[in-house]
Design an enzyme around this catalytic site. Sequence first.
Site, PDB file in Angstrom:
ATOM      1  N   HIS A 170       1.450   8.772  -6.782  1.00  0.00           N
ATOM      2  CA  HIS A 170       2.239   8.179  -5.825  1.00  0.00           C
ATOM      3  C   HIS A 170       2.163   9.253  -4.941  1.00  0.00           C
ATOM      4  O   HIS A 170       3.278  10.227  -5.023  1.00  0.00           O
ATOM      5  CB  HIS A 170       3.558   7.661  -6.209  1.00  0.00           C
ATOM      6  CG  HIS A 170       4.359   6.965  -5.321  1.00  0.00           C
ATOM      7  ND1 HIS A 170       4.078   6.832  -4.102  1.00  0.00           N
ATOM      8  CD2 HIS A 170       5.414   6.023  -5.641  1.00  0.00           C
ATOM      9  CE1 HIS A 170       4.832   5.933  -3.383  1.00  0.00           C
ATOM     10  NE2 HIS A 170       5.650   5.545  -4.165  1.00  0.00           N
ATOM     11  N   HIS A 173       5.202   7.122   1.157  1.00  0.00           N
ATOM     12  CA  HIS A 173       6.474   6.718   1.490  1.00  0.00           C
ATOM     13  C   HIS A 173       7.750   7.568   1.316  1.00  0.00           C
ATOM     14  O   HIS A 173       8.852   7.258   1.125  1.00  0.00           O
ATOM     15  CB  HIS A 173       6.876   5.338   0.429  1.00  0.00           C
ATOM     16  CG  HIS A 173       5.570   4.592   0.415  1.00  0.00           C
ATOM     17  ND1 HIS A 173       5.851   3.492  -0.487  1.00  0.00           N
ATOM     18  CD2 HIS A 173       4.809   4.082   1.268  1.00  0.00           C
ATOM     19  CE1 HIS A 173       4.773   2.540  -0.567  1.00  0.00           C
ATOM     20  NE2 HIS A 173       4.106   2.875   0.783  1.00  0.00           N
ATOM     21  N   TYR A 175       8.199  10.189  -0.557  1.00  0.00           N
ATOM     22  CA  TYR A 175       8.656  10.861  -1.995  1.00  0.00           C
ATOM     23  C   TYR A 175       7.883  12.172  -2.039  1.00  0.00           C
ATOM     24  O   TYR A 175       7.532  12.906  -1.161  1.00  0.00           O
ATOM     25  CB  TYR A 175       8.236   9.729  -2.897  1.00  0.00           C
ATOM     26  CG  TYR A 175       9.060   8.472  -3.267  1.00  0.00           C
ATOM     27  CD1 TYR A 175      10.186   8.523  -3.456  1.00  0.00           C
ATOM     28  CD2 TYR A 175       8.377   7.293  -2.971  1.00  0.00           C
ATOM     29  CE1 TYR A 175      11.245   7.275  -3.478  1.00  0.00           C
ATOM     30  CE2 TYR A 175       9.074   6.190  -2.946  1.00  0.00           C
ATOM     31  CZ  TYR A 175      10.525   6.250  -3.099  1.00  0.00           C
ATOM     32  OH  TYR A 175      11.240   5.115  -3.282  1.00  0.00           O
TER      33      TYR A 175
END
Length: 369
Positions: A170, A173, A175
């Site tokens: 990931h 977004h 993070y």
Amino acid sequence: MSQDLTPLLKPFSCKSLQLANRVAMAPMTRMRSPGYVPNDEVAGYYRRRAEGGVGLIITEGTTVNHKAANGYEQVPAFHGEALTGWKQVVDDVHAAGGSIVPQLWHVGGIRKPGIGPDKDVPGYSPSGCHAPGKCKGHAMSKQDIDDVIRAFAEGARDAKTLGFDGVEIHGAHGYLIDQFFWAGTNLREDEYGGSLENRGRFAKEIVEAVRAEVGEDFTIILRWSQWKQQDYSARLVETPEQLAEFLAPLVEAGVDIFHCSQRRFWEPEFEGSDLNLAGWVKKLTGKPTMSVGSVGLDGDFIGNSQMGMGGDAGLSDIDELVERMARDEFDLIAVGRALLQDPQWLNKIRDGRADELKPYDKLALATLS
């Protein structure tokens, strides 16, 4: 819906990932794993989407083994006791005919003390910032960086051991990995800050470490985005040339598939071309790409307390999606809220039962499974 769905339904292959079709379930955080361990309910949730015909399940974000990785209660971990629960999830999805990858996650500076197993830990980020000008967290040392890189690599190793079909990192977004990418949150003056190349170094080293653990034949997916939950209008790159510069080190490091997150998949990424973000990434790298963003719905998510899956949305046809996939603009499409609303979404559109679908209703989240 008038299109031939063949572009969505044909098989896809990339190293360890062998899919029956081109439709993936997008990762959607649920906060339903008590004690940070996925249970029978979680396994059933993913199994039902595989039974609904989805080729690839991407799990909700699952936290790597670092003390600051967690940012939300009841989000599943990907280490320790939680691995037993994930083994059940893998086995159930495979038994239903699907493939599955975990999304490995570190929330970075978005974390607030009082959350997670160790509630005193602050948010960790490149410069202590969770958003531009908001810098009250822990600025990561080189040792911190090395620890997090190792945590991602160990998570990928465990994913392969458990029988997952690949792994997704990931990097989107707003993070942690994206906080390194983003000049607004990365104020470092060492080799991890400054230039676009330096801001991508953390991700590059994570991918390299993951590749060293899992070998050449295990599929590595990287999810990334221009937009951030802190700023929907944020952009890492403004031109195709900058995008090529950003992507090249990640390709070299070992990314097999780029999962390119947009709020609306049909929107062009750069002026003068209809290509979306996934289309441009595929054109520039030659790598397979996955697109995402409001598939089957007439409105994008707008962000709320339920991890950005707010905003009721009516149904929309998928003719444009099918047309873009028929043109080979991108290889895979991730579907989020439509599959959250109805596990049989793909089977229903495949079988001509689209009239049975219902609009997305955020108030029904408490009972949807």
